[in-house]
Enzyme design. Structure first.
Site: not given
Ligand SMILES: *Cc1c(COP(=O)(O)O)cnc(C)c1O
Length: 425
Positions: A147, A232, A280
């Protein structure tokens, strides 16, 4: 299927959302109006432990007073200039992120997905301009179950039909391999591979934790093949797993490495990336702030006009991010999450005796309970009625991620409720 008891006042808010809003979410039937630390309150005054923490955006706790003050002060002074001009706050944010990540260069964006897009552009351009991949042939390897956000390019390399169905055609140039499978990754690397993009723990997939050997092995393969490694860490980063970054758990030669500047085991038994994506908790939930931090060689592929965002690096974002990172460090939230996480996993493992339990797992305060039966949604609804907010993922798994500021007493009180509810399933 557990039924939630919803008052008419609560139902009126829900009805309005459903009537005027697109139905792109399926929230639990609770309407929140206030937050403080690890708690939130609904419109009827009921208090809940927030064990989702906005998918780990509020690691510092809801409405942390220091971050609130920084944002409010900045809002009344200067909020947005665009990058057509310099502002007097962005540089301090970049410096702070550079210190925390150990990378010399930082590119600020807003949402996580924009951070991921930024990393993809950086890896592709590096592939062409530094590695010498032929035009339009660059490949990026990703994992099944990934994700990384919701843009058309990103959902194009998702293997979750709910995320990608009928949003095609997918952007080419992405190759999927099994997560936590080093052989599959090795086979997927070609002379045209520019980068590997992975979550060091797959959050949305249900807190899937690869072996430390996998994280270190990915680093080794990338180094051997002149391929960039991008973690990520939008969800796993900034203290959630008990270290500033989840990849730091895997460093075998130097356990507990805090990664300041040059890594002592660079490229060997180490999972240090070439670029990292944060979002985040970078603002502690006060403002959308994301970034890519990277080596010079990678970030230098961007020149004026090649990338940007109107709001990226704005003074409000900078004020929020500086304060959010200071809170993480000053309040020693990584250390706290590490210590509490060990106790939490042990307590859940000892307490949950349901015959349908498959596994309790977690690192720091990124925890998951997996059942053998598809009842995670029902568990989430019942937990809500018992004053715990958490979200199910993939039918069998429920994730628990309280704010890292939670006290041990509050954590134990919430875990006792979780254990009691889980044991009825
Ligand atoms: C939440 C998340 C995203 C996307 O972030 P948004 O601010 O919702 O666009 C990308 N990668 C990971 C691992 C995430 O948990």
């Amino acid at each position: 299927m557990a039924d939630a008891h919803v008052s008419s006042e609560t139902q009126r808010f829900i009805d309005k959302d459903m009537h005027y809003g697109a139905h792109n979410y399926h929230p639990l039937p609770v309407v929140l109006t206030k937050g403080e630390g690890c708690f939130v309150w609904d419109v009827e005054g009921k208090r809940y432990y927030d064990f989702l923490s906005a998918y780990s955006a509020v690691n510092q706790g809801h409405c942390h007073p220091k971050i609130v003050k920084a944002v409010c002060d900045q809002a009344g002074t200067l909020a947005l200039t665009s990058r057509a001009f310099h502002n007097d706050r962005m540089g301090d944010m970049l410096k702070k992120i550079s210190e925390v990540t150990g990378f010399p260069k930082v590119l600020p964006m807003n949402t996580g997905a924009e951070g991921v897009e930024t990393a993809i552009k950086a890896m592709r351009r590096w592939g062409y301009r530094v590695k010498g991949i032929p035009a339009n042939k660059a490949e990026i390897i990703v994992a099944k179950g990934n994700f990384h956000g919701r843009t058309t390019t990103i959902v194009g390399f998702s293997d979750d039909p709910g995320a990608y169905a009928d949003f095609g055609p997918a952007t080419p140039g992405f190759v999927q391999v099994d997560y936590d499978d080093l052989d599959a990754l090795k086979k997927a690397i070609t002379p045209n591979t520019a980068g590997v993009l992975l979550e060091p723990i797959q959050g949305e997939a249900g807190v899937k934790m690869p072996s430390d050997a996998f994280l270190v092995g990915v680093r080794e393969l990338c180094t051997q093949n002149n391929v960039l490694l991008c973690w990520d860490e939008i969800q796993t980063g900034l203290g959630r797993t008990g270290r500033m970054f989840a990849w730091q758990h895997a460093c075998a030669k130097n356990p507990g490495c805090t990664f300041k500047g040059d890594c002592p085991s660079a490229g060997k038994a180490c999972a240090r990336p070439d670029l990292i994506i944060l979002g985040k908790a970078l603002s502690g939930g006060l403002y959308p702030v994301s970034c890519v931090a990277a080596k010079e060689e990678v970030m230098n592929v961007f020149d004026p006009g090649s990338h940007g965002s109107t709001y990226g690096g704005n003074p409000m974002a900078a004020a929020a991010a500086i304060a959010a990172l200071e809170v993480l460090i000053d309040e020693q939230l990584c250390e706290k999450a590490l210590a509490l996480g060990v106790k939490a996993v042990a307590r859940l493992q000892a307490g949950i005796t349901s015959k349908n339990l498959k596994e309790v797992r977690g690192r720091g305060l990124m925890l998951a309970v997996e059942f053998t039966t598809p009842n995670a949604h029902d568990v989430a609804v019942e937990l809500m009625e018992h004053g715990i907010l958490a979200k199910d993922t993939h039918e069998t798994t429920i994730r628990f991620a309280p704010a890292l500021v939670i006290s041990e007493d509050d954590l134990n009180a919430a875990l006792d409720k979780i254990i009691a509810v889980c044991n009825t399933y």
